[in-house]
Each structure stands twice: as C-alpha cells, then as structure tokens.
Write a protein that holds these residues in place. Structure first.
Motif, mmCIF file in Angstrom:
data_model
loop_
_atom_site.group_PDB
_atom_site.id
_atom_site.type_symbol
_atom_site.label_atom_id
_atom_site.label_comp_id
_atom_site.label_asym_id
_atom_site.label_seq_id
_atom_site.Cartn_x
_atom_site.Cartn_y
_atom_site.Cartn_z
ATOM 1 N N LEU A 179 -34.471 -13.244 -3.187
ATOM 2 C CA LEU A 179 -34.196 -14.369 -2.250
ATOM 3 C C LEU A 179 -32.473 -14.862 -2.843
ATOM 4 C CD1 LEU A 179 -35.062 -16.419 -0.046
ATOM 5 C CD2 LEU A 179 -35.680 -18.094 -2.033
ATOM 6 N N VAL A 180 -32.187 -14.788 -3.990
ATOM 7 C CA VAL A 180 -30.976 -15.199 -4.646
ATOM 8 C C VAL A 180 -30.024 -14.114 -4.704
ATOM 9 C CG1 VAL A 180 -31.811 -17.180 -6.028
ATOM 10 C CG2 VAL A 180 -31.615 -14.966 -7.094
ATOM 11 N N GLN A 181 -30.399 -12.805 -3.792
ATOM 12 C CA GLN A 181 -29.609 -11.686 -3.708
ATOM 13 C C GLN A 181 -29.205 -10.988 -4.749
ATOM 14 O OE1 GLN A 181 -26.581 -13.886 -1.324
ATOM 15 N NE2 GLN A 181 -28.041 -14.538 0.288
ATOM 16 N N ILE A 182 -30.147 -10.703 -5.887
ATOM 17 C CA ILE A 182 -29.658 -9.932 -6.683
ATOM 18 C C ILE A 182 -30.046 -8.638 -6.550
ATOM 19 C CG2 ILE A 182 -30.669 -9.161 -9.265
ATOM 20 C CD1 ILE A 182 -30.522 -12.296 -10.119
ATOM 21 N N GLY B 243 -22.491 -13.878 -13.212
ATOM 22 C CA GLY B 243 -22.823 -14.390 -11.687
ATOM 23 C C GLY B 243 -24.308 -14.078 -11.261
ATOM 24 N N MET B 244 -24.874 -12.852 -11.988
ATOM 25 C CA MET B 244 -26.238 -12.560 -11.807
ATOM 26 C C MET B 244 -27.335 -13.431 -12.631
ATOM 27 S SD MET B 244 -27.287 -8.740 -11.506
ATOM 28 C CE MET B 244 -26.000 -7.545 -11.831
ATOM 29 N N ARG B 245 -26.630 -13.901 -13.749
ATOM 30 C CA ARG B 245 -27.454 -14.767 -14.797
ATOM 31 C C ARG B 245 -27.620 -16.205 -13.946
ATOM 32 N NH1 ARG B 245 -26.076 -14.042 -20.825
ATOM 33 N NH2 ARG B 245 -25.271 -11.993 -20.710
ATOM 34 N N GLN B 246 -26.572 -16.512 -13.334
ATOM 35 C CA GLN B 246 -26.574 -17.676 -12.516
ATOM 36 C C GLN B 246 -27.430 -17.874 -11.541
ATOM 37 O OE1 GLN B 246 -26.696 -20.769 -13.487
ATOM 38 N NE2 GLN B 246 -24.613 -21.490 -13.241
#
Lengths: 306, 327
Positions: free
Chosen positions: B142-145, B162-165
């Motif tokens: 959902l968060v586009q990872i 960015g991925m961590r956030q």
C-alpha cells in the motif's frame, strides 16, 4: 561464515607464537635456577650440572626455544620437572575443573547481573537503582579471598550447609562459584544498566511505545536485545579472565584447577608446566574471543561475516 | 473534513513542563486546538517551538519522570490525560498513531520490517502470526514499496531512507487509526523523496476518513496538504487560520515572517531572502509581555508589558497579537 572462521582460526597461530616467545624469554629472566630447585638445597654442584644438561638448560636460549617450538608442533608440551608427568596430562586432568568453575560463575553472573542492570535502568535514580549500584560497588571492591573466607565461615563452619573446599558434588561448586562470580556480576550489572539506559533513549523505543506495545515487550524485545551486543562482549572477556584468573578462589577452596597449578609451577620454577598451561590459557582466551565475535552475527543482523 | 461533527480531538489549555537542572521549563504553554474527523491540520513553527512536544504530550509518550502535562486532551469524549496507563496504551497505535521524523533511527535495527508492522497487528487487531504477516506485506504494498514480500523479511539497514519512511507510515497506518500525528515526516529525506512521501500521505489520506496532524516547519508541505494551520511560537499558539487565508493574509507578524522567509524561484539573485531576526527565546528566561516582541518588526509599547489575548475573527480565524486586538 566458514571462510571467516577459517581465517580467524589460522590467525590464532601467530598469536600463540607471540605468547610463546614472550613467555619463554620472560620465564628465563626470572631469578632462580630450575635445576637447583629440582636437585634440592643439599645437592652437589656436580648433580645440579648433570640435571641442567638433562633438562637442556646448558644450551643457548635460542636453541632451547627452537627445541620447545619443535615439540610444540608435535603437541608435546614437555615433562613437568616437579611431578615428572607429561605436562599435557597434568593440564588435561585440571582443565575441566577450571572450565566447570568458570562456566558456573559466568552463568551465575549473567543470571543475576543482567536482570539487576535492566531493573536499575528501567527506574534510574530510584531506590532500586541505588541498591544495585551499591551492591555492584560492593562486589567490585571486595577482595576475592576475603569474600571466600567469609562465605566459608558462614555456610561451611557456622551453618554447615556446604563443604569448605575440595571437589566432588555440586555442593562443592556453590561457594567457589559465588566467590568467583561476585566481581563479574557487579561488572555485568553496571554494563547492562548503562547499555539499557542508552538503548531506552533511542528513537525506536519511542516508536515501540507509540505502537501501544506492552512495557514488558518493549523492555525485552526492543531494548534488551539491542543492549545485548556490548553485554556479550563483556561477558566473553570476563569469561576468558575467569579461566585464567581463578587462582585466589582455587587456592581458598582447594579447588584443583589450572590457576593453582600455575602458581605451584611458578614457585617450583617448573618451566615446561608454566609454558604449557599459559599457552593453553592463551588458546582458550582467543577461542572465547572468536566465539564472542560469532555470537554478534546471531544477535545483530547488521553483522555478517561473508 | 466535516466541521458540523464534533471535533475528534480537542486540546484545551495544555501545558507540558520539563523538570531540568536549571528549573521548570514550559515547552508547551497553554495551547488550544481542535481537530475534526477527516481533516489535515498543519502545526508549524520554528525548531523548539513545542510542535513535537505537543504530539508527544497528546500520546503521553514523554517520560513521566521528567515531564508533566496538564490541561485537557479530549479524544472521543474522554480526557486522555486522565486515562489509566493501560487504557492509554491500547489507544496508541490503534486509534492514534505517530509517524516520526527520523526513519533512520525510528525503526528497530534488529527486527525485520515485517515483524515491526506485524506486532502491532497481533496486538491491536488480534491477528494470528500468519495473518498479521500477510497484512504487514499488504501494508508495505500500500505504501508502494517494491517487492513487499521480500522487503518485509529484511532488516531496516537494507532499506533506503525513503523506503524506511514508507515502512514507518505503513506501521503507523496498519491498524487504521482515526488520528495520525506526522512529526516532520519529510525533514530527514532528500528533496525528491520528500515529494514522493507527501504524495503518498496525501493519497493514503484521501482514501480514508483519517485525521492527520502534520507537524512541520516546511510551509510548502503545509500548502499542499493541510486544510487549516496552527502556528506555534515559544510553546504557544500565535495564529490559526484555514490554509488559503493564512498564506494570503497572515495577521501575526511571526506568521508573516515565516512566509517571507520562503525562497522564491523567480528571485533574480539580487534580493536578499528575508529572515526573522534573532532567535527563539530561551524558555527559562521568557521575555515580558508578548514572547515574540524582541524579534517583532512592528513592536509597540504594550507588547513589552502585556501578553496579547487570543482574538477570534472572521468566523474561523484567531491570532494572539496586539495589532489584531487593535483592529
């Protein structure tokens, strides 16, 4: 991992060579003549000369060292001048006792030290924190032989619950283990407290709280696991020290371990025995260090040996 | 946003004080604000003005041995500040959650990203191990990872900032909270990543009735996301207005100063960027009267003597400044 392990195991060889070199020449600098000690005060100079030739002590030092190294390659640590038994056999008979005592002491120390440190860190500057600090101070500053004697007076002589010395049953292990652990438990508690305090102030602990996790889960799963990394280092180093530093405890409790063997050998200028047992200590110490390094990889996913 | 409904969260006269060696410091000094269902409220101000402390106080995340919060924080009819710690714990993460500023340090380095999301789901949604993991992977998607199944099993150090956030956002939103505090969610990121994260937050927000309190000093982020803005200075609310009127017609000199210090692209390189002179006052030695007066370009006599009252005007605006009171 295998590659790293092989590399580290191979690196033990130069370490042991270094130890043997230092040890060999330092021993020779000690005052006193082993041939004289062996022959006794009443021996004639001729007898002492013969013994010296038998022991190879008439040769130049570098040749003596060469002979020692050559034997070492064949895992021959020589014969004890004092008991006339092979050194390896003497060490083998006592090493398990030393390891057993050290293991018991370090287990006790972790069992009490880590929880004490955690509790102190959860409530810093509370009465329980001060209690742990006070107890640690007590543990660190108490002379081992004094504590040993006190325990003996209380539990062996007055209460007669536990034997005062020797080896045999689990009961024989209790007092020496407590004595040996007293310093280490204090050290581990202090270390755990400061590591936990540091970890508890980290952002990810606040994140864990913001998720509504139970305090127990936050402390154990999120904080302690992170704090364990430096604690493991301390435990490993302390364990290494316990293996070699149990001389006083072993003496007080008449525990037949390596520590006492070394002291007796030094007093008798038993070169082969001293060299052999200290080399074994060196080997054990480097192995414990290797074990500590390997443990990191299991605790911290950021550490990888490949 | 629906303002006909009662507010989801009402903060009334909230004071948060820290006990320091030099004395008691009021990092938040009697603030009021409401947040309505589905609304995005921007909380802006310089570093040290009490924005983050406000969020931490509402969630009661400050260490009780060093900080005390007084006043009222009414959430769904109950005062969060009076709740038992156990009840408050169950609200955290499930009904109110938080996205933190530093994605590099806010994730636990020795737990997998998936586990850090799944543990919330197991706790609040009572999902079993497998279901929680599945939902965690879904959240990462959902968060586009990219390749969420693989990323879920990885440790934070394997992920970019960015991925961590994004993972942090997934963690905060996994239990579908009705209120999220986003504390400078883009400050620690590269500019390009900042834009992506803001777009993502905007996108996620549109699909739900979730309210967001966006804490930032980046007015660009506010302009894009917030419907209403609360400006804080030295622990107090100095101005509140819907976003468009605030940008067009700021009333408090501090808000004006903040808006003037935004760099303009068509600047020919000759004009100097305006700044607010001076620094935020030391909370231990607050100036007499209005706390902004030593830095204010339009300071009057009264400003140095009396603290300005909060004045409500134009239906939904308010400001605490003697200039506004005089009008």
């Amino acid at each position: 991992m295998i590659h790293f392990l092989m590399k580290r195991l191979l690196s033990i060889i130069p370490v042991l060579l270094g130890i043997s070199l230092l040890l060999f020449f330092m021993l020779r600098m000690l005052p006193g003549d082993p041939a004289q000690v062996l022959a006794g005060q009443m021996a004639s100079p001729e007898d002492v000369r013969i013994i010296r030739i038998q022991m190879g002590l008439d040769q130049p030092l570098y040749i003596q060292y060469g002979v020692f190294l050559k034997r070492l390659v064949h895992l021959d640590l020589g014969v004890s001048a004092r008991t006339q038994n092979p050194v390896i056999q003497e060490i083998w008979a006592r090493l398990p006792n030393t390891i057993l005592l050290a293991l018991c002491a370090i287990t006790l120390a972790c069992l009490f030290g880590i929880p004490a440190g955690v509790v102190a860190a959860i409530r810093p500057y509370s009465w329980i924190d001060y209690l742990v600090t006070l107890a640690s101070l007590f543990g660190i500053s108490m002379p081992v032989f004094w504590l040993g004697l006190m325990l003996m007076i209380v539990f062996s002589i007055t209460l007669q619950w536990l034997p005062a010395g020797g080896i045999g049953t689990w009961k024989h292990l209790v007092l020496p283990s407590i004595t040996l652990a007293s310093f280490v438990v204090a050290f581990i508690a202090r270390m755990t407290r400061s590591c936990m305090l540091e970890v508890l102030s980290q952002d990810y602990v606040t994140t864990a709280r913001s998720k509504g996790l139970k305090e127990k889960v936050i402390i154990v799963k999120h904080a302690l696991k992170n704090a364990l990394i430096p604690i493991i280092t301390v435990v490993g180093l302390q364990f290494g020290l316990l293996l070699g530093g149990a001389v006083l405890t072993e003496t007080v409790f008449a525990w037949p371990g390596l520590g006492r063997l070394i002291v007796d050998s030094i007093l008798a200028r038993d070169y082969a025995m001293i060299q052999g047992s200290i080399l074994i200590f060196g080997l054990l110490y480097t192995l414990v260090n290797l074990l500590v390094d390997m443990t990191y990889a299991f605790v911290d996913p950021r550490v990888r040996y490949d | 946003m629906n303002r006909s409904e009662p507010p989801l969260l009402s903060v009334r006269n909230m004071i948060t004080s820290f006990h320091t060696h030099d004395g008691i410091v009021n990092a938040v000094n009697g603030i009021d604000f409401d947040i309505f269902p589905g609304e995005t409220l921007g909380l802006v101000g310089e570093s040290g003005c009490g924005k983050s402390v406000t969020a931490m106080s509402v969630l009661r995340l400050l260490n009780p041995s060093s900080a005390t919060t007084l006043g009222e924080v009414i959430f769904k009819g109950e005062n969060l500040l009076d709740m038992t710690p156990e009840k408050m714990r169950l609200i955290r993460g499930s009904e109110i959650s938080m996205i933190f500023q530093e994605p590099m340090t806010s994730l636990n380095p020795i737990l997998t990203v998936g586990e850090q999301i799944a543990e919330s789901l197991r706790l609040h949604e009572k999902l079993d191990q497998e279901k929680a993991w599945e939902k965690a992977v879904q959240m990462l998607k959902l968060v586009q990872i990219p390749s969420p199944e693989i990323r879920a099993g990885q440790y934070p150090h394997k992920l970019s900032g960015g991925m961590r956030q994004r993972a942090m956002i997934a963690m905060a939103l996994c239990c579908s909270p009705c209120l999220v505090f986003a504390d400078e969610p883009t400050t620690a990121l590269d500019v390009t990543i900042q834009a992506q994260i803001i777009r993502l937050l905007d996108h996620l927000k549109k699909g739900s009735n979730m309210s967001v309190v966006l804490i930032t000093h980046d007015l660009g982020v506010i302009a894009r996301m917030a419907a209403r803005v609360v400006v804080m200075y030295a622990g107090k609310v100095v101005e509140e207005a819907p976003v468009v009127p605030l940008f067009h017609d700021p009333r408090h000199p501090y808000t004006r100063g903040l808006l003037n210090s935004i760099p303009v692209l068509k600047n020919d390189g000759q004009t100097r960027l305006t700044e607010i002179p001076g620094i935020v006052p030391n909370l231990l030695h607050m100036p007499e009267g209005c706390s902004f007066h030593p830095r204010c370009s339009r300071v009057m006599d009264i400003c140095t003597k009396k603290s300005p009252p909060m004045v409500h005007f134009m239906e939904n605006r308010r400001a605490a400044c003697w200039l506004v009171s005089d009008e």
